[in-house]
Design a protein around this motif. Structure first.
Motif, PDB file in Angstrom:
ATOM      1  N   ASN A 148       0.810  -1.221   0.000  1.00 31.39           N
ATOM      2  CA  ASN A 148       0.000   0.000   0.000  1.00 31.39           C
ATOM      3  C   ASN A 148       0.845   1.274   0.000  1.00 31.39           C
ATOM      4  N   ASP A 149       2.150   1.152   0.245  1.00 32.52           N
ATOM      5  CA  ASP A 149       3.021   2.333   0.260  1.00 32.52           C
ATOM      6  C   ASP A 149       3.759   2.499  -1.069  1.00 32.52           C
ATOM      7  N   THR A 150       3.057   2.194  -2.160  1.00 28.49           N
ATOM      8  CA  THR A 150       3.636   2.337  -3.488  1.00 28.49           C
ATOM      9  C   THR A 150       2.778   3.263  -4.340  1.00 28.49           C
ATOM     10  N   LEU A 151       3.390   3.816  -5.371  1.00 25.99           N
ATOM     11  CA  LEU A 151       2.685   4.580  -6.395  1.00 25.99           C
ATOM     12  C   LEU A 151       3.056   3.966  -7.739  1.00 25.99           C
ATOM     13  N   VAL A 152       2.065   3.479  -8.464  1.00 26.74           N
ATOM     14  CA  VAL A 152       2.360   2.903  -9.767  1.00 26.74           C
ATOM     15  C   VAL A 152       2.404   4.013 -10.808  1.00 26.74           C
ATOM     16  N   THR A 153       2.941   3.686 -11.978  1.00 30.48           N
ATOM     17  CA  THR A 153       3.334   4.712 -12.940  1.00 30.48           C
ATOM     18  C   THR A 153       2.850   4.340 -14.351  1.00 30.48           C
ATOM     19  N   PRO A 154       2.958   5.257 -15.315  1.00 36.03           N
ATOM     20  CA  PRO A 154       2.519   4.947 -16.677  1.00 36.03           C
ATOM     21  C   PRO A 154       3.205   3.700 -17.251  1.00 36.03           C
ATOM     22  N   GLN A 155       2.400   2.852 -17.908  1.00 32.57           N
ATOM     23  CA  GLN A 155       2.879   1.633 -18.584  1.00 32.57           C
ATOM     24  C   GLN A 155       3.378   0.555 -17.625  1.00 32.57           C
ATOM     25  N   TRP A 156       3.166   0.727 -16.334  1.00 29.90           N
ATOM     26  CA  TRP A 156       3.725  -0.225 -15.364  1.00 29.90           C
ATOM     27  C   TRP A 156       3.196  -1.635 -15.602  1.00 29.90           C
ATOM     28  N   LEU A 157       1.879  -1.784 -15.694  1.00 25.46           N
ATOM     29  CA  LEU A 157       1.294  -3.121 -15.822  1.00 25.46           C
ATOM     30  C   LEU A 157       1.515  -3.685 -17.221  1.00 25.46           C
ATOM     31  N   ASP A 158       1.435  -2.852 -18.252  1.00 18.61           N
ATOM     32  CA  ASP A 158       1.681  -3.304 -19.623  1.00 18.61           C
ATOM     33  C   ASP A 158       3.061  -3.953 -19.734  1.00 18.61           C
ATOM     34  N   ASN A 159       4.077  -3.283 -19.205  1.00 21.39           N
ATOM     35  CA  ASN A 159       5.447  -3.773 -19.321  1.00 21.39           C
ATOM     36  C   ASN A 159       5.658  -5.067 -18.546  1.00 21.39           C
ATOM     37  N   MET A 160       5.107  -5.138 -17.337  1.00 15.88           N
ATOM     38  CA  MET A 160       5.293  -6.339 -16.526  1.00 15.88           C
ATOM     39  C   MET A 160       4.572  -7.539 -17.134  1.00 15.88           C
ATOM     40  N   LEU A 161       3.364  -7.311 -17.675  1.00 18.57           N
ATOM     41  CA  LEU A 161       2.637  -8.407 -18.312  1.00 18.57           C
ATOM     42  C   LEU A 161       3.353  -8.888 -19.564  1.00 18.57           C
ATOM     43  N   ALA A 162       3.917  -7.972 -20.321  1.00 16.90           N
ATOM     44  CA  ALA A 162       4.665  -8.369 -21.514  1.00 16.90           C
ATOM     45  C   ALA A 162       5.833  -9.265 -21.134  1.00 16.90           C
ATOM     46  N   CYS A 163       6.501  -8.931 -20.057  1.00 17.76           N
ATOM     47  CA  CYS A 163       7.618  -9.745 -19.572  1.00 17.76           C
ATOM     48  C   CYS A 163       7.131 -11.115 -19.121  1.00 17.76           C
ATOM     49  N   LEU A 164       6.072 -11.149 -18.309  1.00 17.10           N
ATOM     50  CA  LEU A 164       5.559 -12.420 -17.776  1.00 17.10           C
ATOM     51  C   LEU A 164       5.145 -13.362 -18.900  1.00 17.10           C
ATOM     52  N   HIS A 165       4.428 -12.843 -19.895  1.00 17.79           N
ATOM     53  CA  HIS A 165       3.876 -13.693 -20.951  1.00 17.79           C
ATOM     54  C   HIS A 165       4.870 -13.988 -22.069  1.00 17.79           C
ATOM     55  N   SER A 166       6.088 -13.479 -21.938  1.00 16.40           N
ATOM     56  CA  SER A 166       7.093 -13.726 -22.972  1.00 16.40           C
ATOM     57  C   SER A 166       7.644 -15.145 -22.918  1.00 16.40           C
ATOM     58  N   ASP A 167       7.460 -15.832 -21.785  1.00 19.33           N
ATOM     59  CA  ASP A 167       8.040 -17.174 -21.615  1.00 19.33           C
ATOM     60  C   ASP A 167       7.251 -17.919 -20.543  1.00 19.33           C
ATOM     61  N   ASP A 168       6.749 -19.099 -20.886  1.00 20.60           N
ATOM     62  CA  ASP A 168       5.975 -19.893 -19.923  1.00 20.60           C
ATOM     63  C   ASP A 168       6.801 -20.315 -18.722  1.00 20.60           C
ATOM     64  N   ARG A 169       8.116 -20.301 -18.870  1.00 16.35           N
ATOM     65  CA  ARG A 169       8.982 -20.733 -17.762  1.00 16.35           C
ATOM     66  C   ARG A 169       9.162 -19.641 -16.708  1.00 16.35           C
ATOM     67  N   ILE A 170       8.698 -18.431 -16.999  1.00 15.01           N
ATOM     68  CA  ILE A 170       8.787 -17.350 -16.012  1.00 15.01           C
ATOM     69  C   ILE A 170       7.679 -17.534 -14.986  1.00 15.01           C
ATOM     70  N   GLY A 171       8.057 -17.566 -13.719  1.00 13.86           N
ATOM     71  CA  GLY A 171       7.082 -17.729 -12.648  1.00 13.86           C
ATOM     72  C   GLY A 171       6.561 -16.404 -12.133  1.00 13.86           C
ATOM     73  N   MET A 172       7.466 -15.491 -11.780  1.00  9.46           N
ATOM     74  CA  MET A 172       7.062 -14.200 -11.215  1.00  9.46           C
ATOM     75  C   MET A 172       7.930 -13.088 -11.788  1.00  9.46           C
ATOM     76  N   VAL A 173       7.319 -11.906 -11.838  1.00  5.96           N
ATOM     77  CA  VAL A 173       8.003 -10.716 -12.352  1.00  5.96           C
ATOM     78  C   VAL A 173       7.870  -9.596 -11.326  1.00  5.96           C
ATOM     79  N   GLY A 174       8.941  -8.820 -11.168  1.00  6.15           N
ATOM     80  CA  GLY A 174       8.919  -7.654 -10.290  1.00  6.15           C
ATOM     81  C   GLY A 174       9.545  -6.462 -10.988  1.00  6.15           C
ATOM     82  N   PRO A 175       9.191  -5.229 -10.596  1.00  2.31           N
ATOM     83  CA  PRO A 175       9.762  -4.021 -11.195  1.00  2.31           C
ATOM     84  C   PRO A 175      11.005  -3.572 -10.435  1.00  2.31           C
ATOM     85  N   VAL A 176      11.552  -2.440 -10.861  1.00  2.00           N
ATOM     86  CA  VAL A 176      12.592  -1.767 -10.074  1.00  2.00           C
ATOM     87  C   VAL A 176      11.937  -0.592  -9.356  1.00  2.00           C
ATOM     88  N   THR A 177      12.639  -0.069  -8.372  1.00  2.00           N
ATOM     89  CA  THR A 177      12.077   1.013  -7.559  1.00  2.00           C
ATOM     90  C   THR A 177      13.188   1.835  -6.937  1.00  2.00           C
TER      91      THR A 177
END
Length: 465
Positions: free
Chosen positions: A152-181
Motif C-alpha cells: 500500500n506504500d507504493t505509487l504505480v506509474t505509466p505503462q507499469w502493468l503493460d510492461n510487466m505483463l509483456a515480460c511475464l507472458h514472454s516465456d511460460d517458464r517465467i514464474g514471477m516478475v517484479g519491477p525496479v524502484t
C-alpha cells in the motif's frame, strides 16, 4: 324575490363547494392509492431484481476474467492506501480489479472502503493476520487470470502493468516478475534523480519504455510488487502464515516457485515508486524482534534452500537427460492422512487422494483446499487399512518401506523404491512424520535405493482457506 334568488345562489355555491371538495378528496385518494400501488410494485420489483442479482452473482462468482487482480494488504495507512489506489486508477489502462484486504485497521480504513462502493472489492479482517494472511485472503478472492501483489506504500506509474505483463507472458517458464524502484532491499533498487512525487511521474514516464533487453533473471524478488499467473498460485499454494507481520514470507514463496522450475525476472523497464517499509517502521522496537523471529523460522524450515532447488532440478532432469515435470504434490509425501476445510479425511496414495471410510487414529494434517485439490480423487480406503500402511516399515522380502533413519538421525521416506529425504526438522513436524515408526538403515543400504524428490514442508495457515 331578490332574497330568494340570493339564497338559491348561496345554496348552489355550497353544493358546488361540497362537490368540488368531494372531487378533490377523490383525486387525492386516487393519488394516495396510486402512490401506495407504485411503491408496492417498486418494492416488489426491487426485491425480484435483488434476488435475481444475487443468483446471477452466485452463478458468475467462479468465473474469472482476462485481467489482473491487484491485491493490496493494508494496516493503519489510510493516506498511503488512498494514494496507491489513485495511482492505479490514473495509470492503468488494461483490465484489472482492485482487492484491498484490511488487517483490522483503526484509522478509518473500513469507512473509506465502504464509501468506494463497487470501485474495489475488499475484506476487513477481524484481527491483524500480517502480510501473508492478508495476501492469502486476497488470492482466494482473486478472479483475474493474473495476480499482482502490491504494497500500500507504493505509487504505480505509466505503462507499469503493460510492461510487466509483456515480460511475464514472454516465456511460460517465467514464474514471477517484479519491477525496479527507488527504495527496496536487494538488486531491484535503482538510483533516481527526482526529489518529489511530481518529478517522479515525469521520470517514470520516460523510464518505462518497454524493452525486453532490460529483462533479467534473478534469484530473489521482493514482495512489494509481484506479478504472476493465477495458475502459479494453484501450483504453489498460499503464502506461509508462520511468518508473523512481515519479512521472509516473500523469500519463502520465491523458494517454492523456483523448486517447481520457474524463474524469477526483474522487469528493469518498469519503475514504480516505493515509500518504503512504512508498516514495518511503525512497529518501532518490535521491528528487530519480528525480523529475527521470521529469519529463524525461515532457516528452520529450509536449512539451505538453494541446495534443495538445485537438487530438485538435478533429479527432475534425470540421468538420461529427460526433464520430469515437478509439481507441489511431488514434493509432498505420500502415505499420510490429510483433510481440507471439511471433516472428510483422505489418504494420500501415490499421487491420488482416497476418502477414508471410518475414523482414523493416526495423525491427520490439515491443508488448504488449494493444496488438497491438486491430488485427483481415487477409490475409498478403510481406516484400518491406512493404520497398517502408516506403521509399515518393511515391504516384500524385507525391503525397506515407509520411514527410515540413518545412524546420524537423517530421516527419509521410502516410496515406490525411492528414498525421499525430509529437508528439515520443520518438514518432519509439518507432516507429523515424527509420529511414524522408523527403521534404521546403514548409509550403504540407503545408497542402493534410487533418490527421489525431497519432502518439503507445507505452508502454515492460521486461517481456514
Amino acid at each position: 324575490m331578490a332574497s330568494a334568488q340570493a339564497s338559491s345562489r348561496r345554496l348552489r355555491r355550497r353544493r358546488g363547494n361540497r362537490s368540488s371538495a368531494r372531487r378533490q378528496r377523490s383525486v387525492a385518494g386516487l393519488r394516495r392509492r396510486s402512490a401506495i400501488y407504485k411503491k408496492a410494485r417498486y418494492e416488489e420489483g426491487f426485491a425480484d431484481g435483488y434476488r435475481e442479482g444475487v443468483q446471477t452473482g452466485m452463478q458468475s462468482y467462479p468465473i474469472g476474467f482476462e485481467g489482473t487482480s491487484i491485491i493490496i494488504p493494508t494496516y493503519n495507512q489510510l493516506d498511503m492506501l488512498k494514494q496507491c489506489i489513485s495511482s492505479i486508477v490514473e495509470n492503468t489502462d488494461l483490465p484489472y480489479e482492485i482487492i484491498v484486504v484490511d488487517n483490522a485497521s483503526t484509522d478509518g480504513t473500513k469507512a473509506y472502503l465502504e464509501k468506494l462502493g463497487g470501485q474495489v472489492r475488499y475484506r476487513v479482517l477481524a484481527s491483524n493476520q500480517g502480510f501473508a494472511g492478508a495476501i492469502n485472503v486476497g488470492m482466494m478472492m482473486a478472479k483475474g487470470s493474473t495476480i499482482l501483489l502490491l504494497n500500500n506504500d507504493t505509487l504505480v506509474t505509466p505503462q507499469w502493468l503493460d510492461n510487466m505483463l509483456a515480460c511475464l507472458h514472454s516465456d511460460d517458464r517465467i514464474g514471477m516478475v517484479g519491477p525496479v524502484t527507488n527504495f527496496i532491499s536487494g538488486d531491484q533498487q535503482i538510483k533516481v534523480p527526482y526529489a518529489n512525487v511530481r518529478e517522479m511521474y515525469a521520470f517514470a514516464r520516460q523510464y518505462n519504455q518497454q524493452d525486453p533487453a532490460r529483462w533479467r533473471r534473478t534469484d530473489r524478488l521482493v514482495g512489494f510488487c509481484l506479478l504472476f499467473r493465477k495458475e502459479l498460485f494453484h501450483q504453489v499454494g498460499y503464502f506461509d502464515e508462520g511468518f508473523e507481520i512481515g519479512n521472509f514470507e516473500d523469500d519463502d514463496y520465491n523458494i517454492r516457485v523456483r523448486m517447481l522450475g520457474k524463474s524469477l525476472v526483474v522487469a528493469e523497464d518498469t519503475f514504480i515508486h516505493h515509500y518504503g517499509s512504512v508498516s514495518m517502521r511503525a512497529l518501532g522496537d518490535r521491528q528487530a524482534l519480528v525480523h529475527e523471529r521470521n529469519q529463524l523460522y525461515f532457516m528452520d524450515k529450509w536449512l539451505n534452500p538453494y541446495d534443495w532447488i538445485h537438487r530438485i532440478r538435478h533429479i527432475a532432469n534425470g540421468t538420461d537427460g529427460s526433464a520430469a515435470q515437478v509439481d507441489m504434490t511431488g514434493l509432498f509425501p505420500s502415505g499420510i492422512a490429510v483433510r481440507g476445510i471439511g471433516s472428510s479425511v483422505y489418504w494420500i496414495d501415490n499421487g491420488t487422494r482416497r476418502l477414508v471410510e471410518g475414523l482414523p487414529t493416526i495423525p491427520v494434517v490439515r491443508l488448504s483446499q488449494v493444496d488438497l485439490l491438486r491430488w485427483p480423487i481415487s477409490d475409498p480406503i478403510g481406516s484400518w487399512e491406512i493404520e497398517a500402511l502408516w506403521h509399515e516399515t518393511e515391504g516384500p522380502e524385507g525391503q525397506p518401506r515407509g520411514g527410515v533413519r540413518l545412524p546420524d538421525g537423517t530421516t527419509f521416506i521410502i516410496e515406490q523404491g525411492k528414498a525421499r529425504k525430509i529437508v528439515s526438522p520443520a518438514a518432519l513436524l509439518s507432516w507429523q512424520l515424527h509420529e511414524k515408526p522408523y527403521r534404521t538403515l546403514q548409509p550403504e543400504e540407503l545408497a542402493e535405493l534410487e533418490e527421489g524428490f525431497p519432502i518439503i514442508p507445507h505452508p502454515m495457515l492460521r486461517q481456514v482457506l
